[in-house]
Design an enzyme around this catalytic site. Structure first.
Site, PDB file in Angstrom:
ATOM      1  CB  CYS A  52     -45.757 -81.959   2.046  1.00 29.13           C
ATOM      2  SG  CYS A  52     -45.851 -83.041   0.655  1.00 29.13           S
ATOM      3  CD  GLN A  53     -44.442 -78.274   8.349  1.00 28.10           C
ATOM      4  OE1 GLN A  53     -45.454 -78.316   9.044  1.00 28.10           O
ATOM      5  NE2 GLN A  53     -43.576 -77.306   8.443  1.00 28.10           N
TER       6      GLN A  53
END
Ligand SMILES: Cc1ncc(COP(=O)(O)O)c(C=O)c1O
Lengths: 142, 404
Positions: free
Chosen positions: A51-52
């Site tokens: 995930c970012q």
């Protein structure tokens, strides 16, 4: 309460919002209401990869029920984690493993499920199911 | 310059909506949108001329071959290469760099080194790391200054008699910095070191003249200059390409094949094994035509104006950290809204129809250098308008108020 009942309650809560801004504000509020997460549990083994934002999920097992806690440095992601935790915590491993997570559609978060969305919703669900699987195996080994 | 309306009319996608808002596309550094003539070129090719190239006596094969080779001439002209055989078609920047790392890499020996910089895209890092493992060579990394400019002194100090290549970005995808590539090339050539420029972020934004630069290699992707995805270029000086062994083996790249030994085709075909991507190459040709409607002076002036306005908007918002404030830069603005996660801000911008990039931008070493997890990046193209920036300003204010 069963997973589906809790999910329905969440969906009902979200149904009143017509505006995306209100909906997201509510997600963020839910995140802020999460119990504070132990800094020691922000270890790499609890980090959901891909995930970012950084998101951590930790689980414990007591009296046959799984309890989750989590945190994220992004508020939207943290709110999504809060929803998942609210719905899944306090369930048996089997309940968690059997749920198809369609309640996410009901809340209108489906767009976050796409694997390209790199916000970790998929990763969180996968991680929660892995915890459930591990606890189940542990129980059976007794 | 043509009127903005006329320019935008050439891009069908710009009239669509996103989340019920008019699309504002500020992610041009990732990939630009495609003008009609490029889209039509693909359509036409598959309707009218689709056929394999270099192989047939029939009309379609001839048409496709002539058109495909015509694009090679266009590219040669566009970057002012001295010969068409120096233009190799690839899938894009990444493949060009992998080709180089493999083939040019074959000329290197244990103990040699190559130099990259701290601001490189992973495409200009990982292929060299694979080579380093294969050939036991060293990768040296040139530092950058806080404003996002290359530390030239450090870069030059890294060059030694074992340095076999300097491979750096012409323009940084995160910082927008236009690197002093001419100076780098002069310094490297003084020491007989060839230079490769990663032109992915430069090709649509600054004029590129490979002979004036005197670079040894220049690589770029079509999709960042209005062409389709899947087509890119490796330019190499003939003297290097001649020395380098082929990259992939197969059809097209051979002269004669027998089980006793195979002779390779001449340049550029030596590096183009298999059926090439003819359709997208034709799209690239049209993209070059599209670009040639404008002068780089116009393009750069537009980007400078957009960058200045975006920077002013963000400064007015307050609580913003900028990454990359070099004196010479293209239309790329990397920033963080303090205390707001880029993922949150990016999600909200998307809800308001505005596409920007958030994250590490495939430049993790650079993020580590700044001690951050990622940035927000707005990057501009020829079709972006000041009105779009006005909408961006409102959106940024909205986000600020939500998170306060
Ligand atoms: C500076 C730079 N180099 C290389 C690349 C890789 O390009 P591609 O993915 O088209 O091969 C990019 C694309 O983002 C880039 O910005």
């Amino acid at each position: 309460m069963k997973i589906q009942e809790k999910a329905d309650a969440v969906a009902e809560e979200f149904a009143v919002f017509e505006d995306w801004l209100d909906k997201y504000n509510h997600i963020i509020e839910l995140g802020k209401d999460l119990p504070s997460y132990d800094e020691k549990l922000k270890a790499p083994q609890y980090l959901i990869s891909g995930c970012q934002s950084q998101v951590w999920i930790h689980a414990s097992f007591e009296n046959g029920l799984v309890n989750f806690e989590g945190d994220s440095d992004a508020l939207i992601t943290k709110g999504i984690a809060a929803i998942l935790i609210r719905v899944m915590s306090g369930s048996t491993p089997d309940e968690i493993l059997d749920n198809d997570m369609s309640f996410i559609d009901g809340i209108g978060l489906r767009e976050h499920l796409s694997p390209t969305r790199s916000n970790g919703l998929n990763g969180m669900i996968k991680q929660m199911k892995l915890y459930a699987m591990a606890f189940k195996a542990k129980e059976q080994a007794k | 310059m043509k009127s903005m309306e006329a320019i935008r009319a050439q891009f069908p996608i710009l009239s669509r909506t996103v989340n019920n808002k008019p699309l504002i596309y500020f992610d041009n550094a990732a990939s630009t949108q495609k003008p009609l003539l490029v889209i039509e070129a693909l359509d036409n090719y598959y309707r009218q001329s689709n056929s394999n190239v270099h192989r047939g006596v029939h009309t379609l094969a001839n048409e496709a071959t002539v058109a495909y080779e015509g694009v090679r001439d266009q590219v040669q002209n566009f970057i002012n290469a001295s010969s068409r055989s120096e233009i190799i078609f690839t899938r894009g920047t990444t493949e060009s760099l992998n080709l180089l790392a493999y083939s040019f890499g074959e000329l290197l020996n244990e103990g040699d080194n190559i130099i990259v910089s701290m601001m490189e895209h992973h495409s200009n890092i990982v292929p060299w790391q694979l080579l380093a493992k294969r050939k036991k060579i060293e990768i040296k990394v040139a530092d950058i200054h806080e404003n996002g400019e290359l530390n030239m002194e450090h870069l030059i100090s890294l060059m030694d008699e074992k340095t076999k290549l300097v491979s750096v970005a012409h323009v940084s995808n995160v910082l927008g910095t236009i690197n002093p590539v001419k100076e780098i090339i002069i310094e490297a050539h003084k020491r007989d070191i060839p230079v490769c420029l990663d032109g992915a972020q430069a090709i649509a934004h600054v004029p590129v003249d490979v002979q004036a630069l005197d670079c040894d290699f220049y690589v770029f992707s079509g999709h960042k200059m209005y062409a389709p995805m899947g087509i890119g270029i490796l330019y190499g000086k003939e003297k290097w390409l001649d020395k380098m062994p082929p990259y992939q083996g197969g059809g097209e790249m051979i002269k004669n094949v027998s089980f006793d030994g195979t002779t390779f085709n001449e340049l550029p075909y030596k590096f183009e094994a298999g059926t090439p991507n003819v359709g997208d190459a034709l799209g690239l040709g049209k993209a070059i035509e599209f670009m040639q409607q404008f002068s780089f002076t116009e393009i750069m002036a537009h980007e400078v104006a957009m960058t200045k306005k975006a920077t002013d908007i963000l400064k007015d918002t307050g609580d913003i950290t900028f990454y990359g404030t070099a004196e010479k830069k293209v239309g790329v603005v990397s920033f963080l809204m303090n205390n707001i996660h880029p993922y949150d801000a990016g999600t909200f911008l998307d809800k308001m129809g505005i596409a920007i990039r958030t994250g590490t931008h495939c430049a993790e070493p650079l993020m580590k250098h700044f001690g951050i997890m990622g940035t927000m990046r707005a990057s501009f193209s020829i079709y972006n308008t000041e009105e779009e920036l006005d909408a961006f300003a409102v959106a940024i204010q909205t986000i600020k108020s939500i998170f306060e």
